[in-house]
Design a protein around this motif. Sequence first.
Motif, PDB file in Angstrom:
ATOM      1  N   ALA A  41       0.815  -1.220   0.000  1.00 46.18           N
ATOM      2  CA  ALA A  41       0.000   0.000   0.000  1.00 46.18           C
ATOM      3  C   ALA A  41       0.847   1.268   0.000  1.00 46.18           C
ATOM      4  CB  ALA A  41      -0.932  -0.005   1.212  1.00 46.18           C
ATOM      5  N   CYS A  42       2.135   1.153   0.232  1.00 50.80           N
ATOM      6  CA  CYS A  42       3.008   2.325   0.302  1.00 50.80           C
ATOM      7  C   CYS A  42       3.280   2.872  -1.096  1.00 50.80           C
ATOM      8  CB  CYS A  42       4.328   1.959   0.981  1.00 50.80           C
ATOM      9  SG  CYS A  42       4.168   1.468   2.691  1.00 50.80           S
ATOM     10  N   LYS A  43       2.980   4.141  -1.266  1.00 47.48           N
ATOM     11  CA  LYS A  43       3.179   4.810  -2.556  1.00 47.48           C
ATOM     12  C   LYS A  43       3.908   6.124  -2.310  1.00 47.48           C
ATOM     13  CE  LYS A  43      -1.413   3.209  -3.597  1.00 47.48           C
ATOM     14  NZ  LYS A  43      -1.666   2.876  -2.181  1.00 47.48           N
ATOM     15  N   THR A  44       5.011   6.334  -3.022  1.00 53.79           N
ATOM     16  CA  THR A  44       5.772   7.569  -2.868  1.00 53.79           C
ATOM     17  C   THR A  44       5.965   8.219  -4.225  1.00 53.79           C
ATOM     18  OG1 THR A  44       6.941   6.745  -0.925  1.00 53.79           O
ATOM     19  CG2 THR A  44       7.966   8.556  -2.107  1.00 53.79           C
ATOM     20  N   ARG A  45       5.750   9.516  -4.257  1.00 53.04           N
ATOM     21  CA  ARG A  45       6.065  10.279  -5.474  1.00 53.04           C
ATOM     22  C   ARG A  45       6.979  11.421  -5.080  1.00 53.04           C
ATOM     23  NH1 ARG A  45       0.930  14.113  -6.965  1.00 53.04           N
ATOM     24  NH2 ARG A  45       0.411  14.565  -4.822  1.00 53.04           N
ATOM     25  N   PHE A  46       7.870  11.763  -5.988  1.00 52.55           N
ATOM     26  CA  PHE A  46       8.848  12.825  -5.775  1.00 52.55           C
ATOM     27  C   PHE A  46       8.520  13.978  -6.711  1.00 52.55           C
ATOM     28  CE2 PHE A  46      10.894   9.037  -4.268  1.00 52.55           C
ATOM     29  CZ  PHE A  46      11.576   9.466  -3.140  1.00 52.55           C
ATOM     30  N   ARG A  47       8.487  15.185  -6.147  1.00 52.12           N
ATOM     31  CA  ARG A  47       8.227  16.387  -6.946  1.00 52.12           C
ATOM     32  C   ARG A  47       9.398  17.341  -6.781  1.00 52.12           C
ATOM     33  NH1 ARG A  47       2.138  17.834  -4.970  1.00 52.12           N
ATOM     34  NH2 ARG A  47       3.348  18.358  -3.119  1.00 52.12           N
ATOM     35  N   ARG A  48      10.074  17.578  -7.897  1.00 55.30           N
ATOM     36  CA  ARG A  48      11.216  18.487  -7.910  1.00 55.30           C
ATOM     37  C   ARG A  48      10.689  19.918  -8.018  1.00 55.30           C
ATOM     38  NH1 ARG A  48      16.369  17.613 -11.762  1.00 55.30           N
ATOM     39  NH2 ARG A  48      15.731  15.503 -11.267  1.00 55.30           N
ATOM     40  N   THR A  49      11.195  20.803  -7.149  1.00 46.60           N
ATOM     41  CA  THR A  49      10.800  22.208  -7.190  1.00 46.60           C
ATOM     42  C   THR A  49      11.987  23.037  -7.654  1.00 46.60           C
ATOM     43  OG1 THR A  49      11.342  22.498  -4.856  1.00 46.60           O
ATOM     44  CG2 THR A  49       9.064  21.958  -5.369  1.00 46.60           C
ATOM     45  N   GLU A  50      11.703  24.011  -8.478  1.00 46.83           N
ATOM     46  CA  GLU A  50      12.768  24.819  -9.057  1.00 46.83           C
ATOM     47  C   GLU A  50      13.211  25.960  -8.158  1.00 46.83           C
ATOM     48  OE1 GLU A  50      11.848  26.096 -12.990  1.00 46.83           O
ATOM     49  OE2 GLU A  50      11.233  24.106 -13.614  1.00 46.83           O
ATOM     50  N   ASP A  51      12.284  26.609  -7.501  1.00 50.01           N
ATOM     51  CA  ASP A  51      12.609  27.816  -6.746  1.00 50.01           C
ATOM     52  C   ASP A  51      12.314  27.642  -5.270  1.00 50.01           C
ATOM     53  OD1 ASP A  51      13.263  29.324  -9.095  1.00 50.01           O
ATOM     54  OD2 ASP A  51      11.124  29.457  -9.500  1.00 50.01           O
ATOM     55  N   VAL A  52      13.242  28.089  -4.453  1.00 53.94           N
ATOM     56  CA  VAL A  52      13.064  28.104  -3.004  1.00 53.94           C
ATOM     57  C   VAL A  52      13.481  29.488  -2.518  1.00 53.94           C
ATOM     58  CG1 VAL A  52      13.837  27.162  -0.806  1.00 53.94           C
ATOM     59  CG2 VAL A  52      13.510  25.647  -2.753  1.00 53.94           C
ATOM     60  N   VAL A  53      12.615  30.094  -1.754  1.00 54.48           N
ATOM     61  CA  VAL A  53      12.925  31.379  -1.141  1.00 54.48           C
ATOM     62  C   VAL A  53      12.749  31.203   0.360  1.00 54.48           C
ATOM     63  CG1 VAL A  53      12.285  33.813  -0.947  1.00 54.48           C
ATOM     64  CG2 VAL A  53      12.136  32.653  -3.169  1.00 54.48           C
ATOM     65  N   VAL A  54      13.786  31.529   1.100  1.00 50.46           N
ATOM     66  CA  VAL A  54      13.738  31.436   2.557  1.00 50.46           C
ATOM     67  C   VAL A  54      13.986  32.831   3.100  1.00 50.46           C
ATOM     68  CG1 VAL A  54      14.769  30.436   4.627  1.00 50.46           C
ATOM     69  CG2 VAL A  54      14.528  29.050   2.546  1.00 50.46           C
ATOM     70  N   GLY A  55      13.004  33.345   3.806  1.00 48.41           N
ATOM     71  CA  GLY A  55      13.121  34.723   4.283  1.00 48.41           C
ATOM     72  C   GLY A  55      13.332  35.642   3.093  1.00 48.41           C
ATOM     73  N   PRO A  56      14.279  36.541   3.184  1.00 53.35           N
ATOM     74  CA  PRO A  56      14.511  37.454   2.057  1.00 53.35           C
ATOM     75  C   PRO A  56      15.459  36.889   1.001  1.00 53.35           C
ATOM     76  CG  PRO A  56      15.857  38.098   3.916  1.00 53.35           C
ATOM     77  CD  PRO A  56      14.999  36.942   4.380  1.00 53.35           C
ATOM     78  N   ASP A  57      16.006  35.674   1.239  1.00 60.85           N
ATOM     79  CA  ASP A  57      17.041  35.127   0.358  1.00 60.85           C
ATOM     80  C   ASP A  57      16.462  34.282  -0.774  1.00 60.85           C
ATOM     81  OD1 ASP A  57      19.004  36.238   1.974  1.00 60.85           O
ATOM     82  OD2 ASP A  57      19.110  34.453   3.237  1.00 60.85           O
ATOM     83  N   THR A  58      16.971  34.513  -1.965  1.00 53.45           N
ATOM     84  CA  THR A  58      16.580  33.679  -3.096  1.00 53.45           C
ATOM     85  C   THR A  58      17.667  32.677  -3.453  1.00 53.45           C
ATOM     86  OG1 THR A  58      17.423  35.334  -4.646  1.00 53.45           O
ATOM     87  CG2 THR A  58      15.083  35.441  -4.090  1.00 53.45           C
ATOM     88  N   ASP A  59      18.843  32.800  -2.867  1.00 55.82           N
ATOM     89  CA  ASP A  59      19.952  31.888  -3.147  1.00 55.82           C
ATOM     90  C   ASP A  59      20.467  31.272  -1.849  1.00 55.82           C
ATOM     91  OD1 ASP A  59      20.070  32.302  -5.935  1.00 55.82           O
ATOM     92  OD2 ASP A  59      21.155  34.178  -5.633  1.00 55.82           O
ATOM     93  N   GLY A  60      21.152  30.154  -2.003  1.00 56.24           N
ATOM     94  CA  GLY A  60      21.834  29.572  -0.867  1.00 56.24           C
ATOM     95  C   GLY A  60      21.004  28.637  -0.012  1.00 56.24           C
ATOM     96  N   HIS A  61      19.785  28.318  -0.458  1.00 55.86           N
ATOM     97  CA  HIS A  61      18.917  27.451   0.334  1.00 55.86           C
ATOM     98  C   HIS A  61      18.357  26.327  -0.537  1.00 55.86           C
ATOM     99  CE1 HIS A  61      18.796  30.196   3.778  1.00 55.86           C
ATOM    100  NE2 HIS A  61      18.825  31.149   2.865  1.00 55.86           N
ATOM    101  N   ALA A  62      18.100  25.204   0.103  1.00 56.86           N
ATOM    102  CA  ALA A  62      17.440  24.073  -0.547  1.00 56.86           C
ATOM    103  C   ALA A  62      16.474  23.474   0.466  1.00 56.86           C
ATOM    104  CB  ALA A  62      18.466  23.031  -0.981  1.00 56.86           C
ATOM    105  N   HIS A  63      15.473  22.782  -0.033  1.00 53.37           N
ATOM    106  CA  HIS A  63      14.505  22.203   0.899  1.00 53.37           C
ATOM    107  C   HIS A  63      14.106  20.803   0.474  1.00 53.37           C
ATOM    108  CE1 HIS A  63      11.189  22.469  -1.882  1.00 53.37           C
ATOM    109  NE2 HIS A  63      10.381  21.981  -0.982  1.00 53.37           N
ATOM    110  N   VAL A  64      13.720  20.035   1.483  1.00 53.48           N
ATOM    111  CA  VAL A  64      13.065  18.742   1.283  1.00 53.48           C
ATOM    112  C   VAL A  64      11.933  18.710   2.300  1.00 53.48           C
ATOM    113  CG1 VAL A  64      13.246  16.236   1.367  1.00 53.48           C
ATOM    114  CG2 VAL A  64      15.201  17.578   0.633  1.00 53.48           C
TER     115      VAL A  64
END
Length: 119
Positions: free
Chosen positions: A39-62
């Motif tokens: 019953a376990c189903k996993t899908r992965f969605r790649r995201t292009e843009d991550v903004v953390v606080g005022p920063d648009t660079d230097g961050h990644a998320h999962v």
Amino acid sequence: MPQITVDYSDRLADGFDRPALARDLHTAVVDIAAARPPACKTRFRRTEDVVVGPDTDGHAHVHVHIALLPGRTDETRAKLTEAVLGLLRQYVEPTEGLVLHASAEVRELNASYRTFEGE
């Protein structure tokens, strides 16, 4: 059930062992939350843009979303969430110059959830 979705920054793609994460994540869901392996189903969605606080660079998320049928205790869901974070530490390689923001959530599926299998 369970429905698992993993959103991740495209900057992590090369150093993120997604098949291994899915395999061990399914094992954790079975062991901790008593899910059935098929019953376990996993899908992965790649995201292009991550903004953390005022920063648009230097961050990644999962972020890992796990939706289970109702009936698990808060303790079980918290234990599963901690296990997920441990797996992310194992399967997402640090990338020089990036701050990794990792998170997980285990929630209950709504009563309207339905499924079918077919060919």
